[in-house]
Scaffold this active site. Structure first.
Site, PDB file in Angstrom:
ATOM      1  N   LYS A 103       5.214   3.743  -9.301  1.00 44.01           N
ATOM      2  CA  LYS A 103       5.282   4.136 -10.729  1.00 44.01           C
ATOM      3  C   LYS A 103       4.943   5.602 -10.953  1.00 44.01           C
ATOM      4  O   LYS A 103       5.385   6.210 -11.936  1.00 44.01           O
ATOM      5  CB  LYS A 103       4.381   3.257 -11.609  1.00 44.01           C
ATOM      6  CG  LYS A 103       2.950   3.131 -11.137  1.00 44.01           C
ATOM      7  CD  LYS A 103       2.789   1.867 -10.357  1.00 44.01           C
ATOM      8  CE  LYS A 103       1.482   1.841  -9.634  1.00 44.01           C
ATOM      9  NZ  LYS A 103       1.135   0.548  -9.122  1.00 44.01           N
ATOM     10  N   LYS A 203       2.963   3.287 -16.260  1.00 46.53           N
ATOM     11  CA  LYS A 203       3.798   2.090 -16.479  1.00 46.53           C
ATOM     12  C   LYS A 203       4.311   2.053 -17.904  1.00 46.53           C
ATOM     13  O   LYS A 203       5.467   1.700 -18.169  1.00 46.53           O
ATOM     14  CB  LYS A 203       2.983   0.833 -16.160  1.00 46.53           C
ATOM     15  CG  LYS A 203       2.707   0.672 -14.667  1.00 46.53           C
ATOM     16  CD  LYS A 203       1.645  -0.383 -14.418  1.00 46.53           C
ATOM     17  CE  LYS A 203       1.450  -0.652 -12.937  1.00 46.53           C
ATOM     18  NZ  LYS A 203       0.234  -1.415 -12.644  1.00 46.53           N
TER      19      LYS A 203
HETATM   20  P1  NAP Z   1      -0.883   1.437   0.823  1.00 45.07           P
HETATM   21  O1  NAP Z   1      -1.416   0.116   1.215  1.00 45.07           O
HETATM   22  O2  NAP Z   1      -1.824   2.586   0.740  1.00 45.07           O
HETATM   23  O3  NAP Z   1       0.293   1.801   1.853  1.00 45.07           O
HETATM   24  C1  NAP Z   1       0.940   3.035   1.857  1.00 45.07           C
HETATM   25  C2  NAP Z   1       1.825   3.099   3.109  1.00 45.07           C
HETATM   26  O4  NAP Z   1       2.617   4.282   3.057  1.00 45.07           O
HETATM   27  C3  NAP Z   1       1.037   3.161   4.423  1.00 45.07           C
HETATM   28  O5  NAP Z   1       1.717   2.426   5.412  1.00 45.07           O
HETATM   29  C4  NAP Z   1       1.052   4.660   4.784  1.00 45.07           C
HETATM   30  O6  NAP Z   1       1.071   4.902   6.192  1.00 45.07           O
HETATM   31  C5  NAP Z   1       2.397   5.089   4.221  1.00 45.07           C
HETATM   32  N1  NAP Z   1       2.387   6.475   3.759  1.00 45.07           N
HETATM   33  C6  NAP Z   1       1.703   6.989   2.687  1.00 45.07           C
HETATM   34  N2  NAP Z   1       1.972   8.307   2.562  1.00 45.07           N
HETATM   35  C7  NAP Z   1       2.819   8.616   3.556  1.00 45.07           C
HETATM   36  C8  NAP Z   1       3.450   9.814   3.975  1.00 45.07           C
HETATM   37  N3  NAP Z   1       3.265  10.968   3.312  1.00 45.07           N
HETATM   38  N4  NAP Z   1       4.270   9.788   5.060  1.00 45.07           N
HETATM   39  C9  NAP Z   1       4.468   8.634   5.722  1.00 45.07           C
HETATM   40  N5  NAP Z   1       3.907   7.452   5.385  1.00 45.07           N
HETATM   41  C10 NAP Z   1       3.094   7.461   4.322  1.00 45.07           C
HETATM   42  O7  NAP Z   1      -0.148   1.359  -0.582  1.00 45.07           O
HETATM   43  P2  NAP Z   1       0.418   0.055  -1.319  1.00 45.07           P
HETATM   44  O8  NAP Z   1      -0.676  -0.635  -2.034  1.00 45.07           O
HETATM   45  O9  NAP Z   1       1.292  -0.695  -0.396  1.00 45.07           O
HETATM   46  O10 NAP Z   1       1.293   0.758  -2.469  1.00 45.07           O
HETATM   47  C11 NAP Z   1       2.514   1.361  -2.177  1.00 45.07           C
HETATM   48  C12 NAP Z   1       3.212   1.764  -3.471  1.00 45.07           C
HETATM   49  O11 NAP Z   1       3.455   0.591  -4.255  1.00 45.07           O
HETATM   50  C13 NAP Z   1       2.404   2.679  -4.372  1.00 45.07           C
HETATM   51  O12 NAP Z   1       3.277   3.531  -5.041  1.00 45.07           O
HETATM   52  C14 NAP Z   1       1.749   1.732  -5.362  1.00 45.07           C
HETATM   53  O13 NAP Z   1       1.449   2.345  -6.591  1.00 45.07           O
HETATM   54  C15 NAP Z   1       2.847   0.716  -5.526  1.00 45.07           C
HETATM   55  N6  NAP Z   1       2.411  -0.601  -5.961  1.00 45.07           N
HETATM   56  C16 NAP Z   1       1.367  -1.219  -5.342  1.00 45.07           C
HETATM   57  C17 NAP Z   1       0.992  -2.492  -5.725  1.00 45.07           C
HETATM   58  C18 NAP Z   1      -0.161  -3.212  -5.091  1.00 45.07           C
HETATM   59  O14 NAP Z   1      -0.546  -4.284  -5.613  1.00 45.07           O
HETATM   60  N7  NAP Z   1      -0.746  -2.708  -4.012  1.00 45.07           N
HETATM   61  C19 NAP Z   1       1.694  -3.144  -6.754  1.00 45.07           C
HETATM   62  C20 NAP Z   1       2.777  -2.485  -7.366  1.00 45.07           C
HETATM   63  C21 NAP Z   1       3.115  -1.224  -6.949  1.00 45.07           C
HETATM   64  P3  NAP Z   1      -0.169   4.482   7.138  1.00 45.07           P
HETATM   65  O15 NAP Z   1      -0.135   2.967   7.133  1.00 45.07           O
HETATM   66  O16 NAP Z   1       0.132   5.040   8.466  1.00 45.07           O
HETATM   67  O17 NAP Z   1      -1.398   5.035   6.488  1.00 45.07           O
HETATM   68  N1  HSE Z   2      -3.081  -0.779  -8.813  1.00 49.94           N
HETATM   69  C1  HSE Z   2      -2.073  -1.469  -9.545  1.00 49.94           C
HETATM   70  C2  HSE Z   2      -2.720  -2.528 -10.389  1.00 49.94           C
HETATM   71  C3  HSE Z   2      -1.074  -2.087  -8.594  1.00 49.94           C
HETATM   72  O1  HSE Z   2      -3.887  -2.859 -10.126  1.00 49.94           O
HETATM   73  O2  HSE Z   2      -2.091  -3.024 -11.322  1.00 49.94           O
HETATM   74  C4  HSE Z   2       0.094  -2.740  -9.313  1.00 49.94           C
HETATM   75  O3  HSE Z   2       0.876  -1.784  -9.974  1.00 49.94           O
END
Ligand code: NAP
Ligand code: HSE
Length: 419
Positions: A103, A203
């Site tokens: 987002k 969002k």
């Molecule tokens: P996360 O657990 O921190 O994972 C991020 C991943 O991206 C890791 O594998 C990291 O590599 C890789 N990465 C980050 N920066 C990078 C770069 N510059 N070059 C190469 N690889 C990179 O994050 P997440 O929770 O999955 O969230 C991912 C996205 O989805 C975010 O935009 C977040 O806002 C969105 N989102 C998350 C959720 C949720 O519930 N978590 C829900 C909706 C949306 P390494 O593993 O090697 O560190």
């Molecule tokens: N950090 C975000 C939340 C992930 O807690 O809602 C989903 O967008």
């Protein structure tokens, strides 16, 4: 064969990998095509992970995905803004479809991405960027075709809703609840984004941009989070029959919108109050459809990955036409002009008389709930602007106060507390 390049293998990325590779889901039968994640970009290939993937598909070089002519779809689930913008733009220029859950980058560059996608006849889908697993972008895009949207309101952040639930129901401290939300994969890489409301701000900007047909700038939405909420506040809300929620709200009026992200107080028995833990709710009001509500898991690995895979499915099955639902000029966001209500205020100050004097000077009537250690009061009906003005005039450190609008019709404090 459809080949996918996955940017990121964290919480969401590993969920996407698992769903696509789970034979039970049989994407091949559904789509009549083989679907494969052929490359995954990570920051550190040697990092210990909870998921096992073939070593040869992991890379630290983005060119291995973005410049691979065999890759059809780039799925961006790494987060951040500048690098994500660069990779997504490159993906379009190299004739790839893009799906993202990010987002932060979508709210800033939605217009650019839609133009790029249209120019290259590619799909750009971002369902997971708002409210995790809840399908909201697709129904909103459908509804704006025949509806004038007048209001969007919702609990749009799982982490803060989880914290508020755990504080109220299990007496956890703010920090204990945040640590648990982080462990469960709900929180952003920097949880300040959740706690200070920036995640909801982004969002709401995405939803408002679609609903009001114009890109709404993220920083035109006033934003206040829940960092200074205390267990004392929660105790008082319980006595007042209220529940606190971090809410995003945008209202359209003529050619302007008012939008804000802030803690609000609602009736303990209202629908919104029943939304607990990492669940979200989004309510949309249109002139033809009336009020629509969408409810489900707003964060976490599986719900979010599910939304990403639904987008991948839509791209592969050709359901990705990029409607021109955004025009070029930015809509005017008139701050918080349309918001008003009674306010709960807690102020930690030595000089309580100064606060009361200022309230009187600003012609704000109030009922005092407590004046012993902290000053806690409920105001009469006032505008959001006047409460912000009052707080500014007080010139006290942010950690020393908390305030929230009461969204309950005819709320009367004396019904609950003998003043
Ligand atoms: P996360 O657990 O921190 O994972 C991020 C991943 O991206 C890791 O594998 C990291 O590599 C890789 N990465 C980050 N920066 C990078 C770069 N510059 N070059 C190469 N690889 C990179 O994050 P997440 O929770 O999955 O969230 C991912 C996205 O989805 C975010 O935009 C977040 O806002 C969105 N989102 C998350 C959720 C949720 O519930 N978590 C829900 C909706 C949306 P390494 O593993 O090697 O560190
Ligand atoms: N950090 C975000 C939340 C992930 O807690 O809602 C989903 O967008």
């Amino acid at each position: 064969m459809i080949k996918i390049g996955l940017l990121g293998l964290g919480t969401v990325g590993s969920g996407v990998y698992e769903i696509i590779n789970n034979p039970k889901n049989n994407l091949k039968r559904l789509l009549n095509k083989n679907v494969e994640i052929s490359k995954i970009l990570v920051r550190d290939k040697n990092k210990k992970r909870n998921i096992s993937v073939p070593e040869n598909i992991l890379t630290e070089n983005p060119d291995d995905l973005l410049n691979d002519p065999d890759i059809d779809i780039i799925v961006e689930v790494m987060g951040g803004i500048d690098t994500a913008y660069k990779y997504i733009s490159t993906a379009f220029k190299n004739n790839k479809h893009v799906v993202t859950a990010n987002k932060a980058v979508v709210s800033k560059y939605l217009n650019d991405f839609l133009s790029l996608a249209n120019r290259h006849h590619k799909g750009f889908l971002f369902e997971a960027s708002v409210a995790g697993g809840i399908p909201i972008i697709k129904p909103l895009k459908q509804n704006i075709r025949i509806n004038q949207i007048s209001e969007i309101k919702g609990i749009l952040n799982g982490t803060t809703n989880f914290i508020l639930t755990k504080m109220a129901e299990e007496n956890l401290s703010f920090n204990e609840a945040l640590a648990l939300a982080t462990e469960l994969g709900y929180a952003e890489a920097d949880p300040t984004d959740d706690i200070e409301g920036y995640d909801v701000q982004r969002k709401l900007a995405i939803l408002s941009s679609i609903a009001f047909h114009n890109q709404v700038a993220v920083d035109s939405i006033q934003c206040r989070g829940i960092r200074t909420l205390s267990t004392k506040d929660i105790e008082i809300f319980e006595r007042l029959h209220l529940t606190v929620k971090l809410a995003g709200k945008a209202i359209a009026c003529d050619d302007e919108i008012s939008a804000s992200v802030e803690p609000i107080l609602i009736d303990k028995n209202s629908t919104m109050a029943t939304v607990k833990d990492a669940f979200n709710i989004v309510s949309i009001t249109g002139d033809t459809i009336g009020n629509l509500q969408f409810y489900g898991q707003g964060a976490g690995k599986n719900p979010t990955a599910n939304a990403v895979v639904c987008d991948i499915y839509d791209i592969i099955s050709g359901q990705f036409k990029s409607d021109h639902f955004i025009q070029n000029d930015e809509i005017k966001c008139a701050g918080i002009d349309l918001f008003k209500g009674k306010y709960y205020i807690r102020i930690n100050t030595e000089n309580k008389q100064k606060v009361l004097h200022l309230l009187d000077k600003n012609h704000i009537h109030y009922d005092i709930i407590s004046i012993h250690q902290e000053l806690i009061l409920i105001t009469d009906l006032i505008t959001a602007k006047s409460i912000d003005h009052l707080i500014n005039q007080l010139q006290i450190f942010e950690n020393n106060y908390f305030y929230a609008r009461i969204e309950v019709n005819d709320f009367n404090v004396s019904n609950y507390i003998a003043i």
